[in-house]
Design an enzyme around this catalytic site. Structure first.
Site, PDB file in Angstrom:
ATOM      1  N   GLY A 177       0.787  -1.224   0.000  1.00  0.00           N
ATOM      2  CA  GLY A 177       0.000   0.000   0.000  1.00  0.00           C
ATOM      3  C   GLY A 177       0.820   1.276   0.000  1.00  0.00           C
ATOM      4  N   THR A 212       8.605  -6.648  -4.831  1.00  0.00           N
ATOM      5  CA  THR A 212      10.040  -6.869  -4.662  1.00  0.00           C
ATOM      6  C   THR A 212      10.609  -7.682  -5.830  1.00  0.00           C
ATOM      7  OG1 THR A 212       9.900  -6.743  -2.253  1.00  0.00           O
ATOM      8  CG2 THR A 212      11.799  -7.892  -3.160  1.00  0.00           C
ATOM      9  N   ASP A 265      -7.942  -7.132  -2.167  1.00  0.00           N
ATOM     10  CA  ASP A 265      -6.810  -7.351  -1.252  1.00  0.00           C
ATOM     11  C   ASP A 265      -7.333  -7.276   0.180  1.00  0.00           C
ATOM     12  OD1 ASP A 265      -4.246  -7.885  -0.546  1.00  0.00           O
ATOM     13  OD2 ASP A 265      -3.429  -5.917  -1.015  1.00  0.00           O
ATOM     14  N   SER A 273      -2.242 -15.252   3.118  1.00  0.00           N
ATOM     15  CA  SER A 273      -1.275 -15.281   2.020  1.00  0.00           C
ATOM     16  C   SER A 273       0.147 -15.105   2.538  1.00  0.00           C
ATOM     17  CB  SER A 273      -1.607 -14.175   1.015  1.00  0.00           C
ATOM     18  OG  SER A 273      -0.588 -14.030   0.047  1.00  0.00           O
TER      19      SER A 273
END
Length: 511
Positions: A177, A212, A265, A273
């Site tokens: 976020g 990432t 989400d 998750s």
């Protein structure tokens, strides 16, 4: 070829985590068996079987009447030669959909329910529509904490688990976020240089301009086989890889493939998750970063504290040492938003470049310091100083270069997209507010993360003084259509608020 077999034809279509099969409408087998478009079929060959969603084709140049076409995903999974003979039959509907329907009606599900759902999803018995129904049914606050534990355990058990045969395997994860928040790519080389094991497997972006894995891919290969990943971690004490090739909690990857286009989400799915992936990766000690700010995923401190309790409850039940850090989420971290721009920021910090973003450096040191304090030989409160010494001494950049070489170095080019739009301040004053959501949206519309060079480069942050007409950020894109949409979005709302010093948004936390 007998009447009950079809020849395989490879159809060069990327269906992204979904097995899709193609039958010609004139195929006698199609008419005889009463197949319908979007129904599930079972394809069998040489002892292998595959469940796929059926598409019906009217163009014989795509697939002939005696052939069964398979998308790239399905062809690779079935693992047979083109032209091989297969049998096709109706697939049984997943029995666990009854549990999904019960959840839609507000019922509480058991561990067996979640285990059955995860098993059917992992075996590709669910279509994307059925997975979407499950995500919506369990979204927002529709899972109590026990159900969240059951879901996490079911997702964890759906795939393989790594065992590093060490008592301390560290990891960190940010719930997301916050654009530009690429602290993992600094934490991993610092912690690995300290000697701790930190095998970092990451997802690609779901709703953000970069994950990432997307950013690390600018510097090195991230699609590593499990065997190669093990070798690199053993040699270097860490890695920065995409988790999708390691078959860790594969249900998570399938659900993410549906969450991404829907922009879903939810908190429960997020906790399940993160923890299923970390436990599957063999982590024993985990830092979870929860940024809090008015345009972050978590907007209020009470929400952050409730989320922390969820993480701690599930982590405790699944036997992972977990600490939550609540951090400043008022604005993007660093300057770059988008893979290439974020990778540039990371390397500037590692190289101790005086132009490196100070906030990215400080946050990364705080996180790395807390992980280093997991080391029983390090006294509490000393982790930050150790992390700073590793970074300042050059040991962190040396470790990062070793990781890049071990994973497979790429030709590095930090030049952003060729199309550039400069956004300027509409008045003089102090930057009082930056909208994380709007900045991420502009970067995504510009093409990130698919276009690695697209994104937003921030020139001013909260608290900076600006003059009217002074540039506050630049939008970069590689394609004219993306550039046009991103530019229009930035003109409609540039995401910045400029006012007086008294209106500067104060952080809820110290860093």
């Amino acid at each position: 070829m007998s009447n009950d077999t079809l020849q395989i034809r490879r159809i060069g279509i990327d269906t992204y985590h979904e097995n899709v099969a193609y039958l010609n409408r004139e195929c006698a087998f199609y008419r005889a068996e009463g197949f319908q478009a979007l129904s599930k079929i079972k394809v069998c060959a040489n002892g292998n079987k595959l469940l796929a969603v059926l598409n019906v084709v009217d163009d014989s140049s795509i697939v002939h009447s005696g052939e069964l076409g398979l998308s790239e995903q399905a062809f690779q999974k079935l693992n047979i030669d083109e032209g091989a003979l297969v049998t096709v039959e109706h697939a049984e509907p997943p029995a666990s959909m009854d549990a999904v329907r019960r959840k839609i009606n507000g019922e509480r599900l058991s561990q067996d329910d979640f285990t059955s759902i995860a098993k059917d999803i992992a075996e590709t018995r669910y279509s994307k529509m059925e997975m979407a129904a499950f995500l919506v049914a369990t979204g927002q606050n529709n899972l109590d904490r026990d159900e969240l534990l059951y879901l996490t355990r079911a997702m964890l058990d759906s795939g393989e688990r790594m065992n590093w045969h060490e008592s301390l395997v560290a990891d960190k994860h940010c719930i997301g976020g916050i654009p530009g928040n690429r602290t993992s790519m600094l934490v991993v080389p610092i912690v690995a240089a300290h000697g701790m094991l930190i095998p970092k497997t990451s997802s690609r972006a779901i709703t953000s301009p970069a994950g990432t894995a997307d950013t690390m891919e600018v510097l090195a290969e991230v699609n590593l086989s499990p065997e190669r990943l093990h070798d690199i971690v053993r040699q270097e004490r860490g890695c920065l890889a995409w988790g999708g090739t390691a078959k860790l909690a594969p249900v998570d990857d399938l659900l993410i493939s549906v969450e991404r286009p829907l922009g879903i989400d939810s908190q429960g799915q997020m906790v399940a998750s993160i923890l299923s992936k970390k436990l599957a990766a063999g982590s024993t000690h985990l830092i979870v970063d929860i940024p809090v700010g008015p345009t972050a995923k978590v907007r209020h401190m009470r929400q952050a504290l409730a989320l922390r309790k969820l993480f701690e409850f599930v982590g405790d039940q699944l036997n992972i040492h977990l600490e939550v850090m609540i951090t400043d989420g008022r604005q993007p971290v660093g300057r770059g938003i988008g893979p290439v721009l974020e990778a540039r920021d990371i390397m500037q910090v590692l190289e101790n470049n005086p132009d490196a973003p100070f906030d990215l450096r400080q946050k990364s040191l705080q996180l790395a310091g807390r992980i280093i304090e997991f080391d029983p030989d390090v006294r509490g409160g000393q982790g930050y100083a150790i992390a700073r010494d590793i970074l300042d001494s050059g040991r962190a950049i040396a470790k990062m270069n070793d990781l890049i070489q071990a994973q497979g170095a790429k030709t590095i080019d930090f030049t952003p997209g060729i199309l550039c739009h400069e956004v300027c301040a509409d008045k003089e004053g102090i930057v009082t507010h930056i909208d994380n959501f709007q900045m991420a949206k502009i970067a995504r519309i510009a093409g990130a993360p698919m276009d690695k060079k697209a994104g937003v480069d921030l020139l001013k942050k909260i608290g900076d003084r600006v003059q009217k007409g002074e540039p506050i950020y630049r939008v970069y894109a590689g394609f004219s259509a993306d550039f046009k949409f991103a530019k229009t979005l930035a003109v409609d709302d540039n995401g910045y608020r400029i006012g007086v010093e008294e209106h500067v948004l104060k952080p809820l936390v110290a860093f």
